[in-house]
Design a protein around this motif. Structure first.
Motif, PDB file in Angstrom:
ATOM      1  N   PHE A 123      23.811   6.334  26.615  1.00  0.00           N
ATOM      2  CA  PHE A 123      23.995   6.990  28.040  1.00  0.00           C
ATOM      3  C   PHE A 123      22.605   8.197  29.051  1.00  0.00           C
ATOM      4  CE2 PHE A 123      28.481   6.282  27.445  1.00  0.00           C
ATOM      5  CZ  PHE A 123      28.620   5.765  27.638  1.00  0.00           C
ATOM      6  N   LEU A 124      21.983   7.948  27.317  1.00  0.00           N
ATOM      7  CA  LEU A 124      20.356   8.925  27.391  1.00  0.00           C
ATOM      8  C   LEU A 124      19.270   8.058  27.791  1.00  0.00           C
ATOM      9  CD1 LEU A 124      20.645  12.233  27.111  1.00  0.00           C
ATOM     10  CD2 LEU A 124      21.559  11.739  29.068  1.00  0.00           C
ATOM     11  N   GLY A 152      31.384  -1.948  32.820  1.00  0.00           N
ATOM     12  CA  GLY A 152      30.533  -1.014  32.960  1.00  0.00           C
ATOM     13  C   GLY A 152      31.109   0.028  32.229  1.00  0.00           C
ATOM     14  N   SER A 153      30.470   1.260  32.314  1.00  0.00           N
ATOM     15  CA  SER A 153      31.931   2.220  31.880  1.00  0.00           C
ATOM     16  C   SER A 153      30.872   3.684  32.372  1.00  0.00           C
ATOM     17  CB  SER A 153      31.553   2.641  30.448  1.00  0.00           C
ATOM     18  OG  SER A 153      32.394   3.470  29.657  1.00  0.00           O
ATOM     19  N   VAL A 154      30.916   4.687  33.020  1.00  0.00           N
ATOM     20  CA  VAL A 154      30.756   5.772  33.680  1.00  0.00           C
ATOM     21  C   VAL A 154      30.820   7.474  32.783  1.00  0.00           C
ATOM     22  CG1 VAL A 154      29.810   7.145  35.717  1.00  0.00           C
ATOM     23  CG2 VAL A 154      30.414   4.738  35.946  1.00  0.00           C
ATOM     24  N   ILE A 155      30.018   7.753  32.365  1.00  0.00           N
ATOM     25  CA  ILE A 155      31.071   8.967  31.718  1.00  0.00           C
ATOM     26  C   ILE A 155      29.670  10.095  32.314  1.00  0.00           C
ATOM     27  CG2 ILE A 155      30.807  10.235  29.664  1.00  0.00           C
ATOM     28  CD1 ILE A 155      32.272   8.064  29.289  1.00  0.00           C
ATOM     29  N   THR A 156      31.015  11.284  32.224  1.00  0.00           N
ATOM     30  CA  THR A 156      30.152  12.367  32.976  1.00  0.00           C
ATOM     31  C   THR A 156      29.939  13.650  31.642  1.00  0.00           C
ATOM     32  OG1 THR A 156      31.492  12.152  34.807  1.00  0.00           O
ATOM     33  CG2 THR A 156      30.667  14.759  34.198  1.00  0.00           C
ATOM     34  N   ASN A 157      28.463  14.575  31.840  1.00  0.00           N
ATOM     35  CA  ASN A 157      28.516  15.828  30.386  1.00  0.00           C
ATOM     36  C   ASN A 157      28.066  16.416  31.483  1.00  0.00           C
ATOM     37  OD1 ASN A 157      27.245  17.004  29.305  1.00  0.00           O
ATOM     38  ND2 ASN A 157      25.976  16.270  27.846  1.00  0.00           N
ATOM     39  N   PRO A 158      29.177  17.531  31.875  1.00  0.00           N
ATOM     40  CA  PRO A 158      29.377  18.533  32.953  1.00  0.00           C
ATOM     41  C   PRO A 158      28.240  19.931  32.367  1.00  0.00           C
ATOM     42  CG  PRO A 158      32.121  18.015  31.962  1.00  0.00           C
ATOM     43  CD  PRO A 158      30.194  17.575  31.210  1.00  0.00           C
ATOM     44  N   ALA A 159      28.009  19.683  31.165  1.00  0.00           N
ATOM     45  CA  ALA A 159      26.984  21.164  30.739  1.00  0.00           C
ATOM     46  C   ALA A 159      25.685  20.190  31.232  1.00  0.00           C
ATOM     47  CB  ALA A 159      27.236  21.344  29.271  1.00  0.00           C
ATOM     48  N   ILE A 164      26.979   9.444  34.068  1.00  0.00           N
ATOM     49  CA  ILE A 164      26.204   7.908  34.219  1.00  0.00           C
ATOM     50  C   ILE A 164      26.410   6.968  34.040  1.00  0.00           C
ATOM     51  CG2 ILE A 164      23.601   7.603  32.095  1.00  0.00           C
ATOM     52  CD1 ILE A 164      22.674  10.145  32.160  1.00  0.00           C
ATOM     53  N   GLY A 165      25.723   5.939  34.116  1.00  0.00           N
ATOM     54  CA  GLY A 165      27.001   4.542  34.056  1.00  0.00           C
ATOM     55  C   GLY A 165      25.490   3.371  33.372  1.00  0.00           C
ATOM     56  N   HIS A 166      26.653   2.952  32.550  1.00  0.00           N
ATOM     57  CA  HIS A 166      26.161   2.029  31.524  1.00  0.00           C
ATOM     58  C   HIS A 166      26.541   0.674  31.073  1.00  0.00           C
ATOM     59  CE1 HIS A 166      23.693   0.878  27.574  1.00  0.00           C
ATOM     60  NE2 HIS A 166      23.887  -0.231  27.754  1.00  0.00           N
ATOM     61  N   VAL A 167      26.248  -0.087  31.774  1.00  0.00           N
ATOM     62  CA  VAL A 167      26.824  -1.908  32.061  1.00  0.00           C
ATOM     63  C   VAL A 167      26.044  -2.517  30.942  1.00  0.00           C
ATOM     64  CG1 VAL A 167      27.113  -4.442  33.373  1.00  0.00           C
ATOM     65  CG2 VAL A 167      25.812  -1.625  34.176  1.00  0.00           C
ATOM     66  N   PHE A 168      26.992  -2.510  29.995  1.00  0.00           N
ATOM     67  CA  PHE A 168      27.254  -3.060  28.732  1.00  0.00           C
ATOM     68  C   PHE A 168      27.458  -4.456  28.650  1.00  0.00           C
ATOM     69  CE2 PHE A 168      29.096   1.359  27.207  1.00  0.00           C
ATOM     70  CZ  PHE A 168      27.425   1.408  26.718  1.00  0.00           C
ATOM     71  N   GLY A 169      26.960  -5.142  27.741  1.00  0.00           N
ATOM     72  CA  GLY A 169      26.845  -6.766  28.071  1.00  0.00           C
ATOM     73  C   GLY A 169      28.403  -6.992  27.239  1.00  0.00           C
ATOM     74  N   GLU A 170      28.295  -8.707  27.535  1.00  0.00           N
ATOM     75  CA  GLU A 170      30.145  -9.079  27.408  1.00  0.00           C
ATOM     76  C   GLU A 170      31.116  -9.222  26.204  1.00  0.00           C
ATOM     77  OE1 GLU A 170      29.654 -13.834  26.042  1.00  0.00           O
ATOM     78  OE2 GLU A 170      27.860 -13.259  27.337  1.00  0.00           O
ATOM     79  N   GLY A 171      30.707  -8.548  25.333  1.00  0.00           N
ATOM     80  CA  GLY A 171      30.725  -8.095  23.846  1.00  0.00           C
ATOM     81  C   GLY A 171      31.471  -6.656  25.009  1.00  0.00           C
ATOM     82  N   VAL A 172      31.609  -5.865  25.668  1.00  0.00           N
ATOM     83  CA  VAL A 172      32.384  -4.720  26.032  1.00  0.00           C
ATOM     84  C   VAL A 172      33.288  -4.911  27.057  1.00  0.00           C
ATOM     85  CG1 VAL A 172      32.456  -2.107  26.352  1.00  0.00           C
ATOM     86  CG2 VAL A 172      30.377  -3.611  24.621  1.00  0.00           C
ATOM     87  N   PHE A 173      33.099  -5.646  27.571  1.00  0.00           N
ATOM     88  CA  PHE A 173      34.288  -6.596  28.540  1.00  0.00           C
ATOM     89  C   PHE A 173      35.538  -6.720  27.686  1.00  0.00           C
ATOM     90  CE2 PHE A 173      31.064  -8.014  30.717  1.00  0.00           C
ATOM     91  CZ  PHE A 173      30.552  -9.052  32.193  1.00  0.00           C
ATOM     92  N   PRO A 174      36.593  -6.053  28.819  1.00  0.00           N
ATOM     93  CA  PRO A 174      38.317  -6.474  28.836  1.00  0.00           C
ATOM     94  C   PRO A 174      38.380  -7.676  28.105  1.00  0.00           C
ATOM     95  CG  PRO A 174      37.943  -4.894  30.439  1.00  0.00           C
ATOM     96  CD  PRO A 174      36.827  -5.881  30.197  1.00  0.00           C
ATOM     97  N   ARG A 175      39.199  -7.428  27.086  1.00  0.00           N
ATOM     98  CA  ARG A 175      39.152  -9.113  26.688  1.00  0.00           C
ATOM     99  C   ARG A 175      40.829 -10.025  27.954  1.00  0.00           C
ATOM    100  NH1 ARG A 175      38.133  -9.858  20.894  1.00  0.00           N
ATOM    101  NH2 ARG A 175      36.992  -8.833  20.692  1.00  0.00           N
ATOM    102  N   PHE A 176      41.485  -9.129  28.277  1.00  0.00           N
ATOM    103  CA  PHE A 176      42.125  -9.412  29.740  1.00  0.00           C
ATOM    104  C   PHE A 176      43.092  -8.256  29.833  1.00  0.00           C
ATOM    105  CE2 PHE A 176      45.147  -7.426  26.049  1.00  0.00           C
ATOM    106  CZ  PHE A 176      45.895  -6.536  26.436  1.00  0.00           C
ATOM    107  N   SER A 177      43.063  -8.666  31.310  1.00  0.00           N
ATOM    108  CA  SER A 177      43.702  -7.415  32.582  1.00  0.00           C
ATOM    109  C   SER A 177      44.970  -7.871  33.132  1.00  0.00           C
ATOM    110  CB  SER A 177      42.216  -7.088  33.370  1.00  0.00           C
ATOM    111  OG  SER A 177      41.414  -6.175  32.936  1.00  0.00           O
TER     112      SER A 177
END
Length: 389
Positions: A123-124, A152-159, A164-177
């Motif tokens: 994320f950084l 895509g995945s968005v994570i917050t660092n309150p401190a 920040i969002g990171h759009v990962f490749g197809e290996g991180v896509f859900p296998r099913f929804s």
């Protein structure tokens, strides 16, 4: 369309009132240890949690749980999920909830077996995973993010006051929804309409870029018109299944990477809105709504032909006897009227932003160059000021 691209989307979708009946068959494809993650209490109150546990039990799965995923998942929550997933060597992460829960599951999937701090790495530094990735499946209960069919995945660092969002490749896509529109009918109105605007903004972030004759733009115009029509129906009657099913389907296609093909993309509303969210923990769709109109009016002169087209093709503005500037302005005015009709938050004050936050929000907003105007930090502050009035 100009340029070259490769397109692949590996997510299998099950859509409709009987969609959950397919969960057992999908679970059979994975090992016995399942990490079940979900939000606060809605899944349990609705009975969905019990339904899913019964299916997991029927498939003889050993279940580990990470409940309490918040609307803006934090890095601390990410570390908790990574610990549970790794200690129990889970074979699948099953996310039950809206986009935040799906985002969270994907973050855990890619981070659990990471050999270093995933916040720093993914994320950084925005690096790509080289480690084992745990498969993810989703049971969707709220629409808006499109997270059920993207990386895509968005994570917050309150401190650090960073979201920040990171759009990962197809290996991180859900296998099913699993997508049953009925599961969205009981959402509180504020969450419902925030999701509607998140969908709209996903589309406009991709639409307001490029100058070529691109098929993707025609697809987006159709999606936006469908969303406007169905959102009005849903606001009048939140139990309208047809309207909610159309909106659910539009949300998926708005951000499953299809309409971005052959285009540059903007995403500055998201960059500013996410930075607002890092300071206020406000609902994501509302942060986007609060800054959108100021941003689009700011960049309109730099992409005037597309804003004119938007006004005519999406909002039905009659261009006869009007300048391009007048047509574009009328289109944005109609968009603003629709946003007010939905009941969206249109002012940063209402989200808890103070003027003292402007510098930090501007600093936390990543500046991208895919749209019609590359902003300066000063211009971001100007947009924040305009959104604050």
């Amino acid at each position: 369309m100009l340029g070259n691209f490769t397109y692949c989307n590996p997510t299998r979708l099950y859509f409709g009132e009987d969609a959950l009946s397919n969960l057992g068959g999908e679970l059979d494809k994975y090992g016995p240890r399942i990490l079940l993650t979900y939000g606060s209490s809605s899944a349990k109150k609705s009975g969905l949690y019990d339904q899913i546990l019964a299916i997991l039990k029927d498939r003889k799965k050993e279940v580990f749980e990470v409940p309490g995923v918040m609307p803006n998942p934090t890095v601390e929550k990410l570390y908790e999920g990574c610990r549970v997933a790794k200690e129990n060597d889970v074979n699948l992460i099953l996310a039950v909830g809206g986009g935040s829960v799906c985002d969270y599951a994907k973050a855990v999937s890619v981070s659990a077996w990471c050999g270093e701090d995933p916040w720093e790495k993914f994320f950084l530094r925005m690096e790509e995973p080289e480690n084992r990735i745990i498969p993810v499946g989703c049971v969707l209960t709220m629409v808006g993010t499109g997270s059920e069919m993207n990386g895509g995945s968005v994570i917050t660092n309150p401190a650090q006051k960073l979201k920040i969002g990171h759009v990962f490749g197809e290996g991180v896509f859900p296998r099913f929804s699993i997508m049953n529109p009925k599961l969205t009918l009981t959402l509180p109105r504020r969450q419902m309409v925030a999701g509607f605007y998140d969908i709209m903004n996903h589309i406009t972030e991709q639409y307001f870029s490029g100058t070529d004759d691109c098929t993707s733009d025609y697809l987006m115009e159709g999606l936006m018109k469908s969303l406007i029509h169905s959102s009005r129906q849903a606001v009048k009657d939140p139990t309208d299944y047809e309207a909610r099913s159309n909106i659910m389907w539009t949300a998926t296609w708005a951000l499953n990477t299809l309409v971005a093909q052959g285009k540059t993309t903007d995403w500055m509303v998201h960059m500013i809105g996410q930075s607002v969210g890092a300071y206020t923990d406000a609902t994501h769709g509302m942060t986007l709504a609060a800054v959108s109109m100021a941003y689009y009016r700011h960049i309109c002169p730099f992409g005037l032909p597309k804003f004119r087209r938007f006004a005519v093709n999406v909002w039905g503005v009659d261009p006869a006897g009007k300048t391009d500037e007048d047509v574009a302005t009328e289109g944005l005015n109609r968009m603003e009227a629709w946003m007010n009709e939905l009941g969206l938050v249109m002012n940063l004050r209402d989200l808890g932003v103070t003027e003292e936050m402007f510098e930090g929000i501007a600093k936390g907003a990543f500046i991208l160059d895919g749209g019609y105007k590359t902003l300066t930090r000063g211009e971001i502050i100007d947009i924040l000021k305009e959104s604050f009035r």
